[in-house]
Design a protein around this motif. Structure first.
Motif, PDB file in Angstrom:
ATOM      1  N   GLU A   5       7.839   9.328  -1.574  1.00 14.64           N
ATOM      2  CA  GLU A   5       6.810   8.103  -1.083  1.00 14.64           C
ATOM      3  C   GLU A   5       6.098   7.758  -2.470  1.00 14.64           C
ATOM      4  O   GLU A   5       5.812   8.448  -3.337  1.00 14.64           O
ATOM      5  CB  GLU A   5       5.991   8.949  -0.150  1.00 14.64           C
ATOM      6  N   ARG A  49       0.757  -1.242   0.044  1.00 22.45           N
ATOM      7  CA  ARG A  49       0.115   0.046  -0.064  1.00 22.45           C
ATOM      8  C   ARG A  49       0.606   1.204  -0.053  1.00 22.45           C
ATOM      9  O   ARG A  49       0.407   2.047  -0.371  1.00 22.45           O
ATOM     10  CB  ARG A  49      -0.903  -0.003   1.149  1.00 22.45           C
ATOM     11  N   GLY A  50       1.798   1.043   0.587  1.00 20.05           N
ATOM     12  CA  GLY A  50       3.095   2.223   0.570  1.00 20.05           C
ATOM     13  C   GLY A  50       4.322   1.905   0.718  1.00 20.05           C
ATOM     14  O   GLY A  50       4.623   1.023   1.245  1.00 20.05           O
ATOM     15  N   GLU A  95       2.278   5.682  -3.062  1.00 14.02           N
ATOM     16  CA  GLU A  95       1.106   5.298  -2.090  1.00 14.02           C
ATOM     17  C   GLU A  95       0.210   4.456  -3.261  1.00 14.02           C
ATOM     18  O   GLU A  95       0.042   5.233  -4.193  1.00 14.02           O
ATOM     19  CB  GLU A  95       0.446   6.625  -1.562  1.00 14.02           C
ATOM     20  N   ARG A  98      -3.259   7.845   6.598  1.00 11.57           N
ATOM     21  CA  ARG A  98      -4.154   7.524   5.483  1.00 11.57           C
ATOM     22  C   ARG A  98      -5.055   8.350   4.969  1.00 11.57           C
ATOM     23  O   ARG A  98      -5.448   9.209   5.740  1.00 11.57           O
ATOM     24  CB  ARG A  98      -4.822   6.153   5.689  1.00 11.57           C
ATOM     25  N   TYR A 107       7.832   4.456   1.534  1.00 13.50           N
ATOM     26  CA  TYR A 107       8.408   5.520   1.876  1.00 13.50           C
ATOM     27  C   TYR A 107       9.776   5.794   2.551  1.00 13.50           C
ATOM     28  O   TYR A 107      10.249   4.641   3.231  1.00 13.50           O
ATOM     29  CB  TYR A 107       7.495   6.365   3.065  1.00 13.50           C
TER      30      TYR A 107
END
Length: 174
Positions: A113, A103-104, A115, A171, A106
């Motif tokens: 980042e 989902r992410g 996402e 989020r 970073y």
């Protein structure tokens, strides 16, 4: 508006995931992260192909975030997934994470980042991805564990590990 038969959204998401694959592949070859780079990787724990221990699955039923920084081992990267060894509360764990479950991603050292809006297993939403930068992100990360990660006993000091953090407060709210 015309229907997108090419599915640019899926192509873009695959291209962005290839950035993660490339970075992790280079780290796997060298065995360490260059400079001050380190990664927060958030993934769905119940996504197809994810393999984590029952203990971690019970603690993080929907998603979890791992930190790849100083202590990790056995990083292996394939076209569709990566495997990594990390320590949680002095317990070594092997995690298998498909890139489609992420989902992410970073890297706070350079405020980079990626996402992904990955639908939960029961959801039937469209997949989309975006690139955003949050310079203050690293200062806002809340740890979900108070225990310092440690390498497994019996290993050499070159082993690498990580900790779990919660990024839920960052989020997007639907």
């Amino acid at each position: 508006m015309a229907q997108d038969h090419i599915r640019y959204d899926i192509l873009a998401q695959d291209a962005l995931r290839s950035v993660i694959r490339k970075v992790l592949s280079e780290v796997a070859v060298t065995g360490h992260l260059p400079g001050e780079h380190h990664f927060f990787i958030t993934f769905l724990t119940n996504a197809p192909g994810v393999r984590i221990s029952q203990h971690l699955k019970a603690k993080y039923a929907e998603q979890m975030t791992i930190v790849v920084q100083h202590q990790f081992w056995d990083l292996k990267v394939t076209e569709s997934l990566f495997e990594i060894g990390l320590s949680f509360s002095d317990t070594p764990e092997k995690l298998v994470i498909p890139f489609n479950a992420i989902r992410g991603f970073y890297d706070p050292s350079v405020s980079f980042e990626l996402e992904f809006d990955v639908p939960a297993v029961e959801e039937e939403e469209e997949h989309s991805a975006e690139i955003t930068a949050y310079p203050a992100f690293a200062e806002k990360v809340e740890e979900t564990t108070t225990e310092e990660p440690t390498p497994p006993t019996g290993g050499d000091d070159n082993n690498k590990g990580g900790s779990v953090v919660s990024l839920d407060s960052f989020r997007k709210k639907n």
